[in-house]
Write an enzyme that holds these catalytic residues in place. Structure first.
Site, PDB file in Angstrom:
ATOM      1  N   ASP A 168       0.873  -1.179   0.000  1.00  0.00           N
ATOM      2  CA  ASP A 168       0.000   0.000   0.000  1.00  0.00           C
ATOM      3  C   ASP A 168       0.912   1.231   0.000  1.00  0.00           C
ATOM      4  O   ASP A 168       2.110   1.135   0.280  1.00  0.00           O
ATOM      5  CB  ASP A 168      -0.893  -0.007   1.255  1.00  0.00           C
ATOM      6  CG  ASP A 168      -1.769   1.234   1.358  1.00  0.00           C
ATOM      7  OD1 ASP A 168      -2.345   1.640   0.340  1.00  0.00           O
ATOM      8  OD2 ASP A 168      -1.865   1.816   2.452  1.00  0.00           O
ATOM      9  N   TYR A 204      -0.489   8.580  -1.823  1.00  0.00           N
ATOM     10  CA  TYR A 204      -0.426   8.482  -3.286  1.00  0.00           C
ATOM     11  C   TYR A 204      -1.533   9.358  -3.900  1.00  0.00           C
ATOM     12  O   TYR A 204      -1.433   9.760  -5.051  1.00  0.00           O
ATOM     13  CB  TYR A 204      -0.674   7.037  -3.746  1.00  0.00           C
ATOM     14  CG  TYR A 204       0.501   6.083  -3.639  1.00  0.00           C
ATOM     15  CD1 TYR A 204       1.749   6.488  -3.165  1.00  0.00           C
ATOM     16  CD2 TYR A 204       0.365   4.754  -4.042  1.00  0.00           C
ATOM     17  CE1 TYR A 204       2.810   5.586  -3.086  1.00  0.00           C
ATOM     18  CE2 TYR A 204       1.425   3.858  -3.972  1.00  0.00           C
ATOM     19  CZ  TYR A 204       2.635   4.260  -3.490  1.00  0.00           C
ATOM     20  OH  TYR A 204       3.674   3.366  -3.421  1.00  0.00           O
ATOM     21  N   CYS A 252      -4.249  -1.181  -2.147  1.00  0.00           N
ATOM     22  CA  CYS A 252      -4.369   0.274  -2.245  1.00  0.00           C
ATOM     23  C   CYS A 252      -5.305   0.579  -3.412  1.00  0.00           C
ATOM     24  O   CYS A 252      -5.001   0.236  -4.564  1.00  0.00           O
ATOM     25  CB  CYS A 252      -2.987   0.871  -2.502  1.00  0.00           C
ATOM     26  SG  CYS A 252      -2.982   2.656  -2.707  1.00  0.00           S
ATOM     27  N   THR A 263      -5.938   3.469  -4.643  1.00  0.00           N
ATOM     28  CA  THR A 263      -5.361   4.522  -5.478  1.00  0.00           C
ATOM     29  C   THR A 263      -4.356   3.922  -6.463  1.00  0.00           C
ATOM     30  O   THR A 263      -4.374   4.243  -7.660  1.00  0.00           O
ATOM     31  CB  THR A 263      -4.704   5.587  -4.587  1.00  0.00           C
ATOM     32  OG1 THR A 263      -5.661   5.993  -3.605  1.00  0.00           O
ATOM     33  CG2 THR A 263      -4.273   6.795  -5.382  1.00  0.00           C
ATOM     34  N   CYS A 296     -10.962   3.286   0.423  1.00  0.00           N
ATOM     35  CA  CYS A 296      -9.527   3.520   0.656  1.00  0.00           C
ATOM     36  C   CYS A 296      -9.148   2.615   1.820  1.00  0.00           C
ATOM     37  O   CYS A 296      -9.880   2.565   2.825  1.00  0.00           O
ATOM     38  CB  CYS A 296      -9.281   4.983   0.996  1.00  0.00           C
ATOM     39  SG  CYS A 296      -7.606   5.305   1.633  1.00  0.00           S
ATOM     40  N   THR A 297      -8.038   1.893   1.682  1.00  0.00           N
ATOM     41  CA  THR A 297      -7.712   0.879   2.695  1.00  0.00           C
ATOM     42  C   THR A 297      -7.273   1.481   4.030  1.00  0.00           C
ATOM     43  O   THR A 297      -7.182   0.758   5.024  1.00  0.00           O
ATOM     44  CB  THR A 297      -6.644  -0.091   2.165  1.00  0.00           C
ATOM     45  OG1 THR A 297      -5.490   0.658   1.753  1.00  0.00           O
ATOM     46  CG2 THR A 297      -7.186  -0.903   0.998  1.00  0.00           C
TER      47      THR A 297
END
Ligand code: DGL
Length: 267
Positions: free
Chosen positions: A10, A42, A73, A75, A183-184
């Site tokens: 991530d 990110y 992730c 993103t 989002c993690t």
């Protein structure tokens, strides 16, 4: 191949929310986790930057002979997975916000999705959004500032509560009955998200679904571990100011050692 590890990465510590689901479902697997915390978030970087960081971390995993890579992730999934998949001869499991289960179970027909700007703008998300737009109304909400707080190990603070109220109250006012964590990093804030959203809203993430997807890919490839005992979990971070061990231990809920990534992965 059965004994080879699985790489999970991530932009920072958020992917630990996926790693814990993988550990729960596949305790006999060896897991390697990379937190690219020196380069987080990110969400405010260019696509090229995220692509390059993701490729470098994947090269690191390949050098450790991984049998699968989990891009924990959203993103990085949106910015890099399509381009990187053909370049690596390793099964890659990527994130997908839990829009499908939320859409199927929603009673009000309105769901909210919290994610980074970059995830919301990504092609992947726009395709997912279009797939369910006929079935439910999807309201997206970018959440700048949250990833930075979790990266500092803050899971409850005035700042987090103020940001979350600002992001969630408009969704509740529009009658959402599901909030999807896209989002993690956000599952670590789930208790406060739930508190602010109220009991009539279900908060869901996709960590457990990703773990199930990983298991099924390993089974299909006949590379699932056949050992009887627990596998080990190793952690790396690009963070150089020494807070990685403390924060990863906090989020992993046990004291762990965190190694500094090799020079070529740091640049
Ligand atoms: N955990 C990442 C995600 O799922 C955080 C994004 C970021 O670094 O901005 O999107």
């Amino acid at each position: 191949m059965h004994k080879n590890p699985i790489g999970v990465f991530d932009s920072g510590v958020g992917g630990l929310s996926v790693l814990r689901e993988i550990r729960k479902l596949l305790p006999e697997e060896d897991l390697l986790y990379v937190a690219d915390s020196a380069h987080a978030p990110y969400g405010d970087k260019s696509k090229e930057y995220i692509l390059e960081r993701s490729a470098t971390i994947m090269d690191f995993f390949v050098s450790r002979n991984v049998k699968a890579i989990v891009v924990a992730c959203n993103t990085a999934t949106g910015a890099a997975v399509k381009e990187l998949r053909p370049k690596y001869n390793v099964p890659m499991i990527a994130m997908e916000p839990a829009v499908k289960p939320a859409s199927e179970r929603s009673q009000t027909g309105i769901i909210g999705v919290l994610a980074t700007h970059r995830t919301i703008d990504s092609n992947n998300f726009q395709i997912l959004f279009a797939r369910f737009a006929g079935q439910v109304k999807i309201i997206t909400q970018a959440c700048p500032g949250l990833v930075e707080q979790v990266e500092l190990g803050y899971l409850d603070s005035h700042k987090i509560r103020a940001l979350l109220s600002q992001y969630i109250q408009p969704l509740v006012a529009k009658n959402v009955d599901f909030i999807v964590l896209g989002c993690t990093h956000y599952p670590f804030l789930a208790p406060i998200i739930q508190e602010i959203a109220g009991a009539s809203v279900t908060v869901i993430d996709s960590g457990a679904a990703i773990a199930r997807e990983l298991k099924s890919r390993l089974e299909k490839a006949s590379t699932i571990s056949n050992r009887q005992d627990f596998g080990c979990v190793q952690f790396w971070s690009s963070d150089k100011d020494g807070k990685a061990t403390r924060i990863i231990s906090q989020l992993w809920a046990t004291d762990v050692e965190v190694a500094y990534l090799p020079e070529y992965v740091l640049a």
